[in-house]
Design a protein around this motif. Structure first.
Motif, mmCIF file in Angstrom:
data_model
loop_
_atom_site.group_PDB
_atom_site.id
_atom_site.type_symbol
_atom_site.label_atom_id
_atom_site.label_comp_id
_atom_site.label_asym_id
_atom_site.label_seq_id
_atom_site.Cartn_x
_atom_site.Cartn_y
_atom_site.Cartn_z
ATOM 1 N N THR A 34 4.378 -0.494 10.857
ATOM 2 C CA THR A 34 3.177 -1.324 10.918
ATOM 3 C C THR A 34 3.425 -2.583 11.739
ATOM 4 O OG1 THR A 34 2.463 -0.488 8.775
ATOM 5 C CG2 THR A 34 1.436 -2.518 9.547
ATOM 6 N N PHE B 222 1.776 2.418 -3.462
ATOM 7 C CA PHE B 222 0.707 3.156 -4.148
ATOM 8 C C PHE B 222 0.545 4.569 -3.609
ATOM 9 C CE2 PHE B 222 -0.951 -1.295 -4.754
ATOM 10 C CZ PHE B 222 -0.657 -1.341 -6.105
ATOM 11 N N MET B 223 0.891 4.779 -2.340
ATOM 12 C CA MET B 223 0.766 6.099 -1.716
ATOM 13 C C MET B 223 2.061 6.905 -1.816
ATOM 14 S SD MET B 223 -2.276 6.192 -0.713
ATOM 15 C CE MET B 223 -3.061 4.920 -1.667
ATOM 16 N N LEU B 224 3.045 6.354 -2.524
ATOM 17 C CA LEU B 224 4.347 6.993 -2.723
ATOM 18 C C LEU B 224 5.067 7.284 -1.404
ATOM 19 C CD1 LEU B 224 3.330 9.418 -5.606
ATOM 20 C CD2 LEU B 224 4.356 7.145 -5.801
ATOM 21 N N LEU B 225 5.005 6.328 -0.482
ATOM 22 C CA LEU B 225 5.714 6.412 0.789
ATOM 23 C C LEU B 225 6.827 5.373 0.801
ATOM 24 C CD1 LEU B 225 2.592 6.607 3.121
ATOM 25 C CD2 LEU B 225 4.146 8.479 2.562
ATOM 26 N N VAL C 76 7.339 2.137 6.394
ATOM 27 C CA VAL C 76 5.930 1.818 6.669
ATOM 28 C C VAL C 76 5.802 0.387 7.191
ATOM 29 C CG1 VAL C 76 3.663 1.516 5.596
ATOM 30 C CG2 VAL C 76 5.059 3.504 5.020
ATOM 31 N N GLY D 28 0.811 -1.217 0.000
ATOM 32 C CA GLY D 28 0.000 0.000 0.000
ATOM 33 C C GLY D 28 0.840 1.260 0.000
ATOM 34 N N SER D 29 1.985 1.225 0.673
ATOM 35 C CA SER D 29 2.850 2.402 0.721
ATOM 36 C C SER D 29 3.417 2.741 -0.649
ATOM 37 C CB SER D 29 3.977 2.197 1.724
ATOM 38 O OG SER D 29 4.896 1.224 1.254
#
Length: 108
Positions: free
Chosen positions: A44, A32-35, A40, A29-30
């Motif tokens: 997590t 896709f969120m550009l993190l 992350v 997911g990170s």
């Protein structure tokens, strides 16, 4: 195989899977969120550790009630089993967290 060993093994792997799966999916997911995925994933894994233990032992306060009621009644064996199940769940969550730390070691 005895009930104790099979339940302890399941608790270990459930907690392991919650932390590992949650951290891996957070890493995806990170992206896709550009993190930064490694950061992350580590964050997590650390935050999921306690929830993995709760999920592995049944997701409620019942194991704690079993410990309390059995100790109050003087029956130490069921209470010791519940404590051992919690320890196995902790061990599974901790091993998964350490594995995530090892995987992300060079990236952070």
């Amino acid at each position: 195989m005895s009930y104790f060993l099979s339940k302890a093994g399941l608790d270990f792997f459930i907690a392991f899977g919650v932390v590992m799966g949650g951290a891996m999916l957070a890493g995806v997911g990170s992206i896709f969120m550009l993190l930064p995925p490694a950061t992350v994933m580590l964050d997590t894994a650390l935050r999921l550790k306690i929830w993995a233990i709760v999920a592995a032992i049944g997701g409620s306060i019942d194991p704690v009630r079993v410990i309390e009621s059995n100790i109050s009644a003087g029956h130490l064996s069921p209470a010791a089993q519940q404590i051992a199940f919690i320890l196995f769940a902790f061990l599974g969550a901790h091993v998964a967290t350490e594995l995530i730390k090892l995987m992300c070691k060079g990236a952070v």
